[in-house]
Design a protein around this motif. Structure first.
Motif, PDB file in Angstrom:
ATOM      1  N   VAL A  43      47.298  38.914  39.916  1.00  0.00           N
ATOM      2  CA  VAL A  43      47.879  38.361  38.689  1.00  0.00           C
ATOM      3  C   VAL A  43      47.828  39.340  37.524  1.00  0.00           C
ATOM      4  O   VAL A  43      48.399  39.083  36.464  1.00  0.00           O
ATOM      5  N   MET A  44      47.120  40.466  37.691  1.00  0.00           N
ATOM      6  CA  MET A  44      47.043  41.492  36.650  1.00  0.00           C
ATOM      7  C   MET A  44      47.474  42.834  37.221  1.00  0.00           C
ATOM      8  O   MET A  44      47.137  43.177  38.359  1.00  0.00           O
ATOM      9  N   LYS A  45      48.230  43.575  36.430  1.00  0.00           N
ATOM     10  CA  LYS A  45      48.607  44.925  36.809  1.00  0.00           C
ATOM     11  C   LYS A  45      47.591  45.895  36.201  1.00  0.00           C
ATOM     12  O   LYS A  45      47.696  46.270  35.039  1.00  0.00           O
ATOM     13  N   LEU A  46      46.606  46.253  36.982  1.00  0.00           N
ATOM     14  CA  LEU A  46      45.516  47.095  36.501  1.00  0.00           C
ATOM     15  C   LEU A  46      45.705  48.518  36.999  1.00  0.00           C
ATOM     16  O   LEU A  46      45.815  48.758  38.205  1.00  0.00           O
ATOM     17  N   ASP A  47      45.749  49.436  36.069  1.00  0.00           N
ATOM     18  CA  ASP A  47      45.900  50.862  36.394  1.00  0.00           C
ATOM     19  C   ASP A  47      44.580  51.556  36.089  1.00  0.00           C
ATOM     20  O   ASP A  47      44.294  51.885  34.933  1.00  0.00           O
ATOM     21  N   PHE A  48      43.755  51.758  37.107  1.00  0.00           N
ATOM     22  CA  PHE A  48      42.428  52.342  36.902  1.00  0.00           C
ATOM     23  C   PHE A  48      42.510  53.863  36.791  1.00  0.00           C
ATOM     24  O   PHE A  48      43.114  54.532  37.629  1.00  0.00           O
ATOM     25  N   VAL A  49      41.882  54.373  35.733  1.00  0.00           N
ATOM     26  CA  VAL A  49      41.750  55.827  35.573  1.00  0.00           C
ATOM     27  C   VAL A  49      40.762  56.344  36.612  1.00  0.00           C
ATOM     28  O   VAL A  49      40.960  57.386  37.238  1.00  0.00           O
ATOM     29  N   ASN A  50      39.678  55.617  36.784  1.00  0.00           N
ATOM     30  CA  ASN A  50      38.711  55.890  37.844  1.00  0.00           C
ATOM     31  C   ASN A  50      37.932  54.613  38.108  1.00  0.00           C
ATOM     32  O   ASN A  50      37.869  53.720  37.267  1.00  0.00           O
ATOM     33  N   GLY A  51      37.348  54.506  39.277  1.00  0.00           N
ATOM     34  CA  GLY A  51      36.636  53.303  39.658  1.00  0.00           C
ATOM     35  C   GLY A  51      37.591  52.211  40.110  1.00  0.00           C
ATOM     36  O   GLY A  51      38.796  52.429  40.298  1.00  0.00           O
ATOM     37  N   SER A  52      37.070  50.981  40.276  1.00  0.00           N
ATOM     38  CA  SER A  52      37.883  49.863  40.723  1.00  0.00           C
ATOM     39  C   SER A  52      37.151  48.562  40.430  1.00  0.00           C
ATOM     40  O   SER A  52      36.024  48.560  39.925  1.00  0.00           O
ATOM     41  N   LEU A  53      37.802  47.444  40.793  1.00  0.00           N
ATOM     42  CA  LEU A  53      37.202  46.130  40.587  1.00  0.00           C
ATOM     43  C   LEU A  53      36.325  45.687  41.755  1.00  0.00           C
ATOM     44  O   LEU A  53      35.628  44.685  41.637  1.00  0.00           O
ATOM     45  N   LYS A  54      36.366  46.402  42.866  1.00  0.00           N
ATOM     46  CA  LYS A  54      35.690  45.895  44.061  1.00  0.00           C
ATOM     47  C   LYS A  54      34.186  45.772  43.885  1.00  0.00           C
ATOM     48  O   LYS A  54      33.542  44.956  44.559  1.00  0.00           O
ATOM     49  N   ASP A  55      33.590  46.541  42.973  1.00  0.00           N
ATOM     50  CA  ASP A  55      32.149  46.469  42.755  1.00  0.00           C
ATOM     51  C   ASP A  55      31.775  45.569  41.580  1.00  0.00           C
ATOM     52  O   ASP A  55      30.613  45.538  41.170  1.00  0.00           O
ATOM     53  N   LEU A  56      32.777  44.851  41.000  1.00  0.00           N
ATOM     54  CA  LEU A  56      32.488  43.986  39.861  1.00  0.00           C
ATOM     55  C   LEU A  56      31.562  42.849  40.285  1.00  0.00           C
ATOM     56  O   LEU A  56      31.765  42.227  41.335  1.00  0.00           O
ATOM     57  N   GLY A  57      30.532  42.588  39.495  1.00  0.00           N
ATOM     58  CA  GLY A  57      29.588  41.532  39.832  1.00  0.00           C
ATOM     59  C   GLY A  57      28.506  41.442  38.776  1.00  0.00           C
ATOM     60  O   GLY A  57      28.641  41.989  37.664  1.00  0.00           O
TER      61      GLY A  57
END
Length: 878
Positions: A614-628
């Motif tokens: 639902v969001m167009k996220l353009d990561f400069v570095n890193g990612s959401l997979k480790d969010l917690g």
């Protein structure tokens, strides 16, 4: 000489009519804007202010200390997301100590004349057609309990129809609310306080003196028990107002009340102190409105004053021979000047009075004209202060006298024999060189000041002052240079008009005959065109940038959100949205504050697995997979401001007071994204730090394109899934873009509305000039008629001359406006990343057509008058 001035005014009534109209419109433009500004500010103040006139002391509960039962963030808080009640409806003893027992104790204190307990809050209603009512003013959606006194009536809310609510299924509303929502007694009304939607039956309509309601808000009354449950806790109140007996000092009464209250759970404040605190808040909220109106008044003053000077200058120039005759029969220069000044004073006084009355009419209709978004401006009576009156007579008398003084001194210095010549005196070569040098210097200063803003990073007050000064210098420079530019520009246009026969050729020669008069006539139109063109380009460019920014980062098709950050979405509604037909994905988002690096930012709590859909996220570095837990992602701007990168740790706090700084690991840095806001965290962790546990502020929805349903059908299903809750709004991508540009649209609407009056003044100036020109060329027109030119040819000649002058003014205005927009756009570029200059070709084309049409309309009466002249009488006229 005073008698001469009076005779001149009476002898030339028709000739002075245009001058009076010009002054009248100029005064109306300025005074109407100022009266509207004062009235609008007063209405805004009333809309956010509580009247403390009859309140000596108010008792309110204190918030419990952090960590205490019932404190924000504790598990016992109900919040907006869970139930129909507010956070205070938990029944906890710490919620409030204001109950009936305390009311009775306060009523027995010496010096207390009356005690009025209140259980109030906010409630938003759906109108009869199901649409939320006045959602633009959530803060003015007043809700309270009907608290009867000893006589069984609530003196603050007198009934005008029906009866008072008796149980939790009944409500009463204010008269203005009933009219706005088209409610009738006995009707079922849907509403919400801070949770799920409720349905109540309307049993009464009341009146109120609460200015927050009368200025455009709404009012809902519940029975006392229901109001206490919704906004305080059962059997308790949100505040208690006390009136003092005659001769009782409010400060002394407050000390007596304070001695009666538990120091850690309630406090007493005098009405005077509350009014002072409120005044500071209201000043903050309305300061921008006042500044904006003053800016428009300044624009009005510039256009109005310029036209007055231009009109009176032409009038005095036409009377050069008359002035010479006065000099020839013995009048001194001082007497001639004094006579003209008295004439200007008389004209100015009459026009100022008429203009001020017309300005009141303008001020009264502007709220109707500007209420174009479905949310009317706050209403109130016209406020006529000393500034509009002073401005009206300063413009009408002061500017008119100044306009008469400058040309009259010049005319009085001419020798009588020279002034009585029929031939007009062209400017000397030295005067032209001085004009050219002055105009070039002003142009260089204005352009240099505007070009210096090329590296601006924001729209600070200093940069805004530089931009306004540069634009003013640029416009003044073009006005000064206009007589010199008229000859080459009109010669180029003569190739086109020359193809239209003898009438076109004569129109071209007439426009070139007096470049000063042509430039002065075109300048009023040039000023309006420059302002509109510049604002249109900046508005269009900013609108496109907002379009790109609002849609950037959003992969969802719809966004369901609350009208205010203090409310939340019912979790049950989120589940119903997820299960609604035609919904492919629905993801809840919790919004909260993030205290980081000494500042306050916005953080979005998301589900890491569902967010990319639902969001167009353009990561400069890193990612959401480790969010917690203990891990967040930052926008590139926030990461750069705090000097952190992926893998670094930073101390931050989510939510309000009572929380402690926690070390967080940065798991990713993404390009700035308005949908994701400044930071991203796991939803569960953001919810724990929020004031209301488990709250959800947004639901991002992706529709199932294979369903084949239209957008309206999908929105209807989503609204049904949310229970048609008036606290929620369902927006598609286009509506989000329109909302992002909402303040800009309001600004441009207001600007165009005021500048439309400038266009009327410009048309009047052209009409005035052409009328004077026709009067000066009576014999010439008679000769043309005598040698065979018909009336249609005369009318065509006058109209083509007017079009040539209008085209000249439009061309100068476009050049100045586009250059100003190009340079001033740097300020917006510093605030909007995606800003780039974009020309609104359709608007600019329409502006050119309207400007030329203005010239054509302005020429209608003078052309008709010229064609009606009798050839013999015209040739014989001296």
């Amino acid at each position: 000489m005073l008698k001469t001035a009076l005779r001149n005014v009476l002898a030339h009534k028709a000739r002075l009519l245009m001058t009076v109209l010009a002054v009248t419109l100029g005064v109306a433009f300025v005074s109407g804007t100022l009266v509207f500004a004062d009235s609008s500010t007063a209405a805004h103040r009333a809309a956010v202010s509580k009247d403390y006139a009859d309140i000596a002391v108010t008792v309110t509960p204190k918030d419990p200390p952090p960590g205490a039962p019932g404190a924000p963030g504790e598990a016992g808080a109900a919040g907006a997301a869970g139930s129909a009640g507010s956070a205070g409806s938990t029944g906890d003893e710490h919620a409030t100590v204001l109950d009936d027992a305390l009311v009775r104790k306060l009523a027995g204190l010496p010096g207390v004349a009356a005690v009025r307990p209140s259980a109030d809050g906010l409630a938003t209603l759906n109108s009869s057609d199901g649409a939320p009512l006045r959602t633009g003013r959530i803060w003015a959606h007043r809700a309270a309990g009907y608290v009867p006194g000893a006589d069984g009536k609530d003196g603050r809310h007198p009934l005008t129809e029906g009866r008072a609510p008796r149980d939790g299924e009944e409500i009463a509303v204010g008269g203005g609310t009933a009219a706005a929502g088209r409610f009738r007694i006995g009707e079922e009304i849907t509403l919400a306080t801070d949770g799920p939607v409720m349905t109540k039956r309307l049993v009464g309509i009341v009146t109120t003196r609460d200015t927050r309601v009368t200025a455009g808000g709404t009012l809902v009354l519940f029975d006392k028990a229901t109001a206490q449950q919704l906004f305080a806790s059962p059997g308790r109140y949100t505040s208690i107002d006390l009136s003092a007996a005659p001769g009782t000092d409010a400060a002394e009464l407050a000390r007596r009340v304070t001695a009666l209250l538990p120091a850690d759970r309630a406090e007493a404040t005098t009405g005077t102190a509350q009014a002072a605190q409120q005044a500071v808040l209201v000043d903050t909220l309305t300061r921008g409105n006042e500044k904006l109106s003053l800016v428009f008044a300044g624009v009005a003053l510039f256009i109005g004053s310029f036209l007055i000077v231009n009109t009176f200058t032409m009038l005095v120039a036409r009377r050069t021979r008359e002035i010479a005759l006065l000099r020839a029969i013995g009048a001194t220069r001082r007497q001639v000047v004094r006579s003209l000044l008295w004439e200007a004073v008389l004209l100015g006084l009459a026009a100022s009075a008429l203009g001020f009355l017309l300005g009141l009419g303008i001020a009264s209709v502007l709220p109707e004209i500007l209420s174009t978004t479905g949310e009317p401006l706050p209403r109130g009576p016209l406020v006529i202060g000393p500034l509009p009156v002073a401005a009206a007579f300063a413009v009408g008398v002061g500017v008119t006298v100044l306009a008469a003084w400058l040309p009259s001194r010049k005319a009085a210095r001419i020798a009588p024999v020279e002034a009585m010549r029929t031939a007009e005196q062209p400017p000397t070569a030295a005067a032209s060189r001085v004009r050219g040098a002055a105009g070039t210097l002003l142009l260089a200063l204005g352009a240099g000041l505007l070009l210096s803003l090329a590296g601006a990073k924001d729209a600070s007050e200093e940069n805004l002052r530089s931009a306004m000064s540069g634009c003013a210098l640029l416009v003044i420079a073009v006005i000064v240079l206009a007589p010199l530019l008229a000859v080459p520009v009109l010669r180029l246009s003569g190739r086109l008009t020359g193809r239209l026969g003898i009438a076109g050729h004569l129109a071209h020669r007439n426009a070139l005959r007096d470049p000063r008069r042509t430039a002065a006539t075109a300048s009023a139109l040039m000023v309006s065109t420059a302002l509109v063109a510049g604002l249109a380009v900046i508005g269009h460019s900013t609108g496109q940038a907002l379009d790109r920014q609002a849609a950037a980062g959003l992969a969802a098709d719809y966004v369901i959100s609350t009208h205010t950050s203090s409310a939340g979405i019912d979790p049950a509604a989120v589940q119903r949205v997820t299960a609604a037909p035609g919904v492919r994905t629905a993801t809840a988002v919790t919004d909260s504050t993030l205290f980081i690096g000494g500042g306050v930012r916005q953080i979005s709590g998301v589900d890491p697995a569902a967010a990319p859909s639902v969001m167009k996220l353009d990561f400069v570095n890193g990612s959401l997979k480790d969010l917690g837990p203990g891990r967040i992602a930052l926008s590139s701007t926030l990461a750069r401001a705090n000097g952190v990168r992926t893998g670094d740790r930073i101390d931050a706090r989510i939510g309000g007071p009572g929380q402690h700084l926690t070390p967080y690991t940065v798991v990713g840095v993404y390009e700035d994204n308005p949908t994701a806001q400044d930071a991203l965290g796991a939803r569960a962790e953001v919810q724990r730090g929020s004031l209301d546990l488990g709250s959800v502020q947004r639901v991002l929805v992706r529709a199932d394109s294979s369903a084949g349903d239209g957008a309206d059908a999908t929105k209807d299903r989503l609204r049904s899934a949310t229970g048609n809750n008036p606290l929620l709004r369902i927006q598609d991508r286009q509506e989000l873009v329109q909302e992002a540009a909402g303040s800009l649209s309001t600004l441009l609407t207001l600007t165009y509305g005021l500048l439309a009056i400038g266009g009327v003044i410009a048309a009047l100036g052209i009409m005035n000039t052409l009328a004077m020109s026709v009067s000066d060329r009576t014999r010439e027109i008679g000769v043309l008629r005598a040698i065979g030119m018909d009336r249609a040819g005369i009318r065509r000649m006058i109209r083509l001359e007017s079009l040539a002058v209008s085209a000249f003014g439009t061309l100068l205005g476009l050049a100045a406006g586009l250059f100003g927009a190009w340079t001033v756009g740097a300020l917006t570029n510093g605030a909007l990343k995606d800003y780039s200059l974009a020309l609104p070709w359709d608007t600019l084309l329409l502006l050119c057509l309207v400007s030329l049409a203005t010239g054509a309309v302005a020429a209608a009466l003078p052309a008709r008058h010229a064609s009606a002249l009798s050839p013999l009488e015209a040739v014989a006229e001296l």
